[in-house]
Design a protein around this motif. Sequence first.
Motif, PDB file in Angstrom:
ATOM      1  N   ASN A 155       0.840  -1.187   0.000  1.00  0.00           N
ATOM      2  CA  ASN A 155       0.000   0.000   0.000  1.00  0.00           C
ATOM      3  C   ASN A 155       0.885   1.251   0.000  1.00  0.00           C
ATOM      4  OD1 ASN A 155      -2.908   0.226  -0.098  1.00  0.00           O
ATOM      5  ND2 ASN A 155      -2.965  -1.237   1.594  1.00  0.00           N
ATOM      6  N   GLY A 156       0.210   2.415   0.039  1.00  0.00           N
ATOM      7  CA  GLY A 156       0.889   3.672   0.312  1.00  0.00           C
ATOM      8  C   GLY A 156       1.880   4.165  -0.709  1.00  0.00           C
ATOM      9  N   LEU A 157       1.782   3.701  -1.963  1.00  0.00           N
ATOM     10  CA  LEU A 157       2.732   4.163  -2.969  1.00  0.00           C
ATOM     11  C   LEU A 157       2.539   5.651  -3.252  1.00  0.00           C
ATOM     12  CD1 LEU A 157       2.874   1.327  -5.639  1.00  0.00           C
ATOM     13  CD2 LEU A 157       4.832   2.344  -4.475  1.00  0.00           C
ATOM     14  N   ALA A 158       3.642   6.389  -3.278  1.00  0.00           N
ATOM     15  CA  ALA A 158       3.601   7.814  -3.602  1.00  0.00           C
ATOM     16  C   ALA A 158       5.009   8.261  -3.965  1.00  0.00           C
ATOM     17  CB  ALA A 158       3.063   8.632  -2.427  1.00  0.00           C
ATOM     18  N   PHE A 159       5.087   9.299  -4.769  1.00  0.00           N
ATOM     19  CA  PHE A 159       6.361   9.891  -5.153  1.00  0.00           C
ATOM     20  C   PHE A 159       6.349  11.372  -4.816  1.00  0.00           C
ATOM     21  CE2 PHE A 159       5.960   6.118  -7.695  1.00  0.00           C
ATOM     22  CZ  PHE A 159       7.251   5.602  -7.741  1.00  0.00           C
ATOM     23  N   SER A 160       7.455  11.865  -4.300  1.00  0.00           N
ATOM     24  CA  SER A 160       7.545  13.292  -4.020  1.00  0.00           C
ATOM     25  C   SER A 160       7.438  14.057  -5.337  1.00  0.00           C
ATOM     26  CB  SER A 160       8.861  13.616  -3.316  1.00  0.00           C
ATOM     27  OG  SER A 160       9.971  13.247  -4.113  1.00  0.00           O
ATOM     28  N   PRO A 161       6.903  15.284  -5.305  1.00  0.00           N
ATOM     29  CA  PRO A 161       6.734  16.039  -6.542  1.00  0.00           C
ATOM     30  C   PRO A 161       8.020  16.239  -7.341  1.00  0.00           C
ATOM     31  CG  PRO A 161       5.468  17.042  -4.780  1.00  0.00           C
ATOM     32  CD  PRO A 161       6.304  15.966  -4.146  1.00  0.00           C
ATOM     33  N   ASP A 162       9.166  16.281  -6.658  1.00  0.00           N
ATOM     34  CA  ASP A 162      10.440  16.453  -7.372  1.00  0.00           C
ATOM     35  C   ASP A 162      11.016  15.134  -7.869  1.00  0.00           C
ATOM     36  OD1 ASP A 162      11.428  15.249  -5.076  1.00  0.00           O
ATOM     37  OD2 ASP A 162      12.541  17.000  -4.373  1.00  0.00           O
ATOM     38  N   GLY A 163      10.339  14.024  -7.588  1.00  0.00           N
ATOM     39  CA  GLY A 163      10.777  12.724  -8.075  1.00  0.00           C
ATOM     40  C   GLY A 163      11.979  12.151  -7.368  1.00  0.00           C
ATOM     41  N   LYS A 164      12.356  12.695  -6.228  1.00  0.00           N
ATOM     42  CA  LYS A 164      13.563  12.228  -5.538  1.00  0.00           C
ATOM     43  C   LYS A 164      13.280  11.208  -4.448  1.00  0.00           C
ATOM     44  CE  LYS A 164      16.246  16.431  -6.400  1.00  0.00           C
ATOM     45  NZ  LYS A 164      16.997  17.578  -5.799  1.00  0.00           N
ATOM     46  N   LEU A 168       6.391   3.749   0.250  1.00  0.00           N
ATOM     47  CA  LEU A 168       5.716   2.461   0.152  1.00  0.00           C
ATOM     48  C   LEU A 168       5.356   2.016   1.559  1.00  0.00           C
ATOM     49  CD1 LEU A 168       5.042  -0.212  -1.508  1.00  0.00           C
ATOM     50  CD2 LEU A 168       7.347  -0.953  -0.885  1.00  0.00           C
ATOM     51  N   SER A 169       4.173   1.412   1.716  1.00  0.00           N
ATOM     52  CA  SER A 169       3.802   0.903   3.039  1.00  0.00           C
ATOM     53  C   SER A 169       3.301  -0.531   2.938  1.00  0.00           C
ATOM     54  CB  SER A 169       2.734   1.792   3.689  1.00  0.00           C
ATOM     55  OG  SER A 169       1.490   1.670   3.014  1.00  0.00           O
ATOM     56  N   ILE A 175       3.092  -5.472  10.773  1.00  0.00           N
ATOM     57  CA  ILE A 175       4.111  -4.617  10.163  1.00  0.00           C
ATOM     58  C   ILE A 175       3.714  -3.149  10.217  1.00  0.00           C
ATOM     59  CG2 ILE A 175       5.364  -4.085   8.027  1.00  0.00           C
ATOM     60  CD1 ILE A 175       5.094  -7.043   7.290  1.00  0.00           C
ATOM     61  N   ARG A 176       2.597  -2.785   9.626  1.00  0.00           N
ATOM     62  CA  ARG A 176       2.006  -1.440   9.618  1.00  0.00           C
ATOM     63  C   ARG A 176       3.044  -0.315   9.594  1.00  0.00           C
ATOM     64  NH1 ARG A 176      -2.026  -0.836  14.515  1.00  0.00           N
ATOM     65  NH2 ARG A 176      -1.976   1.318  13.754  1.00  0.00           N
ATOM     66  N   THR A 177       3.911  -0.391   8.582  1.00  0.00           N
ATOM     67  CA  THR A 177       5.046   0.530   8.465  1.00  0.00           C
ATOM     68  C   THR A 177       5.042   1.218   7.108  1.00  0.00           C
ATOM     69  OG1 THR A 177       6.405  -0.811   9.957  1.00  0.00           O
ATOM     70  CG2 THR A 177       7.574   0.663   8.454  1.00  0.00           C
ATOM     71  N   ILE A 178       5.466   2.488   7.085  1.00  0.00           N
ATOM     72  CA  ILE A 178       5.698   3.233   5.851  1.00  0.00           C
ATOM     73  C   ILE A 178       7.200   3.377   5.681  1.00  0.00           C
ATOM     74  CG2 ILE A 178       5.254   5.344   4.543  1.00  0.00           C
ATOM     75  CD1 ILE A 178       2.930   5.889   6.501  1.00  0.00           C
ATOM     76  N   TRP A 179       7.698   3.062   4.480  1.00  0.00           N
ATOM     77  CA  TRP A 179       9.112   3.245   4.176  1.00  0.00           C
ATOM     78  C   TRP A 179       9.306   4.360   3.152  1.00  0.00           C
ATOM     79  CZ3 TRP A 179       6.893  -1.740   3.863  1.00  0.00           C
ATOM     80  CH2 TRP A 179       7.218  -2.604   4.913  1.00  0.00           C
ATOM     81  N   VAL A 180      10.486   4.915   3.132  1.00  0.00           N
ATOM     82  CA  VAL A 180      10.852   5.882   2.107  1.00  0.00           C
ATOM     83  C   VAL A 180      12.139   5.400   1.442  1.00  0.00           C
ATOM     84  CG1 VAL A 180      12.140   7.346   3.747  1.00  0.00           C
ATOM     85  CG2 VAL A 180      11.245   8.334   1.611  1.00  0.00           C
TER      86      VAL A 180
END
Length: 301
Positions: A155-164, A168-169, A175-180
Amino acid sequence: MNTTVECVLDAKATLGEGAVWDAQSSALWWVDIAAPSLHRFHPGTKKNQTWSMPSAIGCVAPRRSGGAIVGLEEGWCAFDPADGSIRLLNDMAPGLATHRFNDGTVDPAGRFWAGTMPKSGPRDAAAGEAGDGTLFCLDVDGSCRAVLDGLYIQNGLAFSPDGKRMYLSDSYKPIRTIWVFDYDLETGTPSNRRTFFDTNAVAGRPDGAAMDAEGCYWMAGIDGWQILRLTPDGTIDLTIPVPVEKPTCLAFGGPRLEQLYITSMGDGLISPGTEDRQPQAGGVFVCEPGVVGYAPPACGA
């Protein structure tokens, strides 16, 4: 801040998900995984178009060349809303008859990312044992590659606006964790995975996500009756209560991306005894949180 969250579509979905804004049509695409069905909601007219799908649909993205791309059990498919036709583009993912797509989003370069999970739900696992879901990327040339495995409920897929940055979660309760990740936009390569936010500190587990123009991450807190705004350093900046127990996915939309749309789970998946507290569970909701959002581009494949 007192932010009002209102239901704009009392859809009665079982498993509403996959919210994404389509700037070209000024509409919100979303899915009901359980139906299975694809929807396009037009806020200006309150009209909601619905198309039945041949198998469970996990995610959708508007396509640069027109129409949309959907993640079905058969694989990545092109969808034409003019006639409702579906054409298989790449069958690499989900890749197994026992799996389906779950959450997905498009990176700033037009690649469509989505993960898979077992159709029956994640298996119970011993401590330290990896899940059997996989994160896939559909490149702009139509090819597909597996990028990361070991997931339970991606879940939780997203990209910062600058693409850097890529986020992902995993919603699986242990687990219930968000990673960058650091993200190489030119090659579409995530690296340096690290914990961004451990949701054991809050009521809700991480489900779908959205980014705003300031680079903050918005999390749908499933089971928590809330959505959260997290700053780039992983600090809670804002908590917004929502009138449903299980908000599932978020998307900024509207003329200036000032509106935040929220999908949700409905009857059959909410906690027994809570029906009177959330009569519009399974609906699509909207609020204006006071910030301008970021909307992913159309898929380039």
